[in-house]
Design a protein around this motif. Sequence first.
Motif: not given
Length: 153
Positions: A88, A92, A98, A112
């Motif tokens: 993650i 991102s 996500v 997340a």
Amino acid sequence: MYRTHDNDLGLLYVKNQDKYTFNLDEVRDPNVKYPNQKKNGKIKVNLKGKNPTDVWQFPKVTSGKNRASKERTPHPAQFPVAVVDRIIKSASKVNDIVLDPFMGSGTTAIVALGLQRQVIGFEIRADYCEIVANRIDDFLRNQELTEAQLSLF
């Protein structure tokens, strides 16, 4: 991810090769052998660490009465938090969404949320949905307690 006995194979696919997120600095390996090595008077290495290799090693999420991992849930194939955290962070940005189409134990959702990403997830098994809901509730409760404690200072 493809899971074998002790190995998982992860593949990165991008829709547009010219427009995707890869945050190299978020996943650099800080264990540089010679951090002060110089070439022509300039530091030769990146101070944030070296590029990660394509082989990642993480401790497994173990089960058992006396050896169970702290993060262990009743789910039979739980990914370690550290694996999902790295994915993650590298793929991102804060406030990105996500997607986890197979939530399982909810590790992706927990990581997340902890990294300030939004989460959309799907799971068809009711017993796994309950695990995910409990983990998210616990995470949010702990986050509220931490914020309350920090506000005292």
